[in-house]
Design a protein around this motif. Sequence first.
Motif, PDB file in Angstrom:
ATOM      1  N   HIS A  32     162.373  21.257  25.078  1.00  0.00           N
ATOM      2  CA  HIS A  32     161.387  21.771  24.130  1.00  0.00           C
ATOM      3  C   HIS A  32     160.063  21.019  24.198  1.00  0.00           C
ATOM      4  N   TYR A  33     160.104  19.836  24.797  1.00  0.00           N
ATOM      5  CA  TYR A  33     158.931  18.975  24.788  1.00  0.00           C
ATOM      6  C   TYR A  33     158.087  19.139  26.055  1.00  0.00           C
ATOM      7  N   GLY A  34     156.773  19.141  25.855  1.00  0.00           N
ATOM      8  CA  GLY A  34     155.913  18.873  26.989  1.00  0.00           C
ATOM      9  C   GLY A  34     156.083  17.405  27.348  1.00  0.00           C
ATOM     10  N   MET A  35     156.005  17.083  28.632  1.00  0.00           N
ATOM     11  CA  MET A  35     156.193  15.702  29.083  1.00  0.00           C
ATOM     12  C   MET A  35     154.951  15.251  29.832  1.00  0.00           C
ATOM     13  N   GLU A  36     154.608  13.992  29.651  1.00  0.00           N
ATOM     14  CA  GLU A  36     153.369  13.462  30.221  1.00  0.00           C
ATOM     15  C   GLU A  36     153.625  12.148  30.943  1.00  0.00           C
ATOM     16  N   TRP A  37     152.700  11.840  31.829  1.00  0.00           N
ATOM     17  CA  TRP A  37     152.606  10.512  32.430  1.00  0.00           C
ATOM     18  C   TRP A  37     151.240   9.919  32.069  1.00  0.00           C
ATOM     19  N   PHE A  38     151.269   8.653  31.707  1.00  0.00           N
ATOM     20  CA  PHE A  38     150.077   7.857  31.488  1.00  0.00           C
ATOM     21  C   PHE A  38     150.153   6.652  32.421  1.00  0.00           C
ATOM     22  N   ARG A  39     149.048   5.950  32.567  1.00  0.00           N
ATOM     23  CA  ARG A  39     149.060   4.690  33.308  1.00  0.00           C
ATOM     24  C   ARG A  39     148.096   3.710  32.666  1.00  0.00           C
ATOM     25  N   GLN A  40     148.383   2.440  32.875  1.00  0.00           N
ATOM     26  CA  GLN A  40     147.534   1.388  32.315  1.00  0.00           C
ATOM     27  C   GLN A  40     147.386   0.276  33.337  1.00  0.00           C
ATOM     28  N   ALA A  41     146.157   0.069  33.773  1.00  0.00           N
ATOM     29  CA  ALA A  41     145.841  -1.014  34.696  1.00  0.00           C
ATOM     30  C   ALA A  41     145.520  -2.265  33.890  1.00  0.00           C
ATOM     31  N   PRO A  42     145.646  -3.438  34.494  1.00  0.00           N
ATOM     32  CA  PRO A  42     145.379  -4.690  33.774  1.00  0.00           C
ATOM     33  C   PRO A  42     143.987  -4.709  33.168  1.00  0.00           C
ATOM     34  N   GLY A  43     143.903  -5.030  31.891  1.00  0.00           N
ATOM     35  CA  GLY A  43     142.627  -5.140  31.213  1.00  0.00           C
ATOM     36  C   GLY A  43     141.967  -3.820  30.864  1.00  0.00           C
ATOM     37  N   GLN A  44     142.680  -2.710  31.091  1.00  0.00           N
ATOM     38  CA  GLN A  44     142.097  -1.389  30.813  1.00  0.00           C
ATOM     39  C   GLN A  44     142.941  -0.630  29.798  1.00  0.00           C
ATOM     40  N   GLN A  45     142.331   0.416  29.217  1.00  0.00           N
ATOM     41  CA  GLN A  45     143.057   1.253  28.269  1.00  0.00           C
ATOM     42  C   GLN A  45     144.041   2.157  28.998  1.00  0.00           C
ATOM     43  N   ARG A  46     145.047   2.578  28.248  1.00  0.00           N
ATOM     44  CA  ARG A  46     146.008   3.514  28.810  1.00  0.00           C
ATOM     45  C   ARG A  46     145.300   4.838  29.102  1.00  0.00           C
ATOM     46  N   GLU A  47     145.590   5.390  30.265  1.00  0.00           N
ATOM     47  CA  GLU A  47     144.899   6.577  30.774  1.00  0.00           C
ATOM     48  C   GLU A  47     145.896   7.704  30.992  1.00  0.00           C
ATOM     49  N   TRP A  48     145.561   8.890  30.504  1.00  0.00           N
ATOM     50  CA  TRP A  48     146.414  10.053  30.727  1.00  0.00           C
ATOM     51  C   TRP A  48     146.330  10.491  32.192  1.00  0.00           C
ATOM     52  N   VAL A  49     147.470  10.852  32.773  1.00  0.00           N
ATOM     53  CA  VAL A  49     147.539  11.202  34.185  1.00  0.00           C
ATOM     54  C   VAL A  49     147.899  12.669  34.392  1.00  0.00           C
ATOM     55  N   ALA A  50     148.955  13.116  33.742  1.00  0.00           N
ATOM     56  CA  ALA A  50     149.427  14.484  33.990  1.00  0.00           C
ATOM     57  C   ALA A  50     150.356  14.922  32.866  1.00  0.00           C
ATOM     58  N   ARG A  51     150.486  16.240  32.710  1.00  0.00           N
ATOM     59  CA  ARG A  51     151.388  16.835  31.718  1.00  0.00           C
ATOM     60  C   ARG A  51     152.040  18.064  32.294  1.00  0.00           C
ATOM     61  N   ILE A  52     153.290  18.273  31.921  1.00  0.00           N
ATOM     62  CA  ILE A  52     153.983  19.522  32.241  1.00  0.00           C
ATOM     63  C   ILE A  52     154.543  20.080  30.949  1.00  0.00           C
ATOM     64  N   GLY A  53     154.215  21.324  30.666  1.00  0.00           N
ATOM     65  CA  GLY A  53     154.672  21.951  29.441  1.00  0.00           C
ATOM     66  C   GLY A  53     156.115  22.401  29.518  1.00  0.00           C
ATOM     67  N   SER A  54     156.655  22.785  28.367  1.00  0.00           N
ATOM     68  CA  SER A  54     158.018  23.302  28.338  1.00  0.00           C
ATOM     69  C   SER A  54     158.121  24.585  29.153  1.00  0.00           C
ATOM     70  N   GLU A  55     157.004  25.276  29.317  1.00  0.00           N
ATOM     71  CA  GLU A  55     156.970  26.509  30.109  1.00  0.00           C
ATOM     72  C   GLU A  55     156.577  26.253  31.556  1.00  0.00           C
ATOM     73  N   LEU A  56     156.463  24.963  31.932  1.00  0.00           N
ATOM     74  CA  LEU A  56     156.217  24.482  33.300  1.00  0.00           C
ATOM     75  C   LEU A  56     154.762  24.541  33.735  1.00  0.00           C
ATOM     76  N   THR A  57     153.838  24.861  32.830  1.00  0.00           N
ATOM     77  CA  THR A  57     152.418  24.762  33.164  1.00  0.00           C
ATOM     78  C   THR A  57     152.058  23.291  33.349  1.00  0.00           C
ATOM     79  N   THR A  58     151.254  23.011  34.377  1.00  0.00           N
ATOM     80  CA  THR A  58     150.901  21.624  34.678  1.00  0.00           C
ATOM     81  C   THR A  58     149.407  21.376  34.508  1.00  0.00           C
ATOM     82  N   TYR A  59     149.090  20.133  34.157  1.00  0.00           N
ATOM     83  CA  TYR A  59     147.713  19.696  33.953  1.00  0.00           C
ATOM     84  C   TYR A  59     147.575  18.305  34.570  1.00  0.00           C
TER      85      TYR A  59
END
Length: 114
Positions: A32-59
Amino acid sequence: QRKLVESGGGLVQPGGSLTLSCAGDSISIFDHYGMEWFRQAPGQQREWVARIGSELTTYYADSVSGRFTISRDNNRKTVSLQLNSLKPEDTAVYFCHAYGTPIWGQGTQVTVSS
């Protein structure tokens, strides 16, 4: 307790590839959940990378579009991130997140270096 567990990080040379995986065994309605990946480099804010919806649409973030691919297997309750053509600036801890919830994984380290 609902949680996510990432795996698959490591050290890779520039231009190489890695596949990250995120397991959500403890989440009963994983599909039921959209799922995401984030990343965080040293000394930087967490950054959104990608998302896949429950219906499989990707961003994708512009910085990874065309190089990274997000996918999911609802039967296995996993979401994956295929990282290709890696660059040193992709070095970061990569986190899995269930969209719209406080559910995060502990992160997996990706280091791109020669």
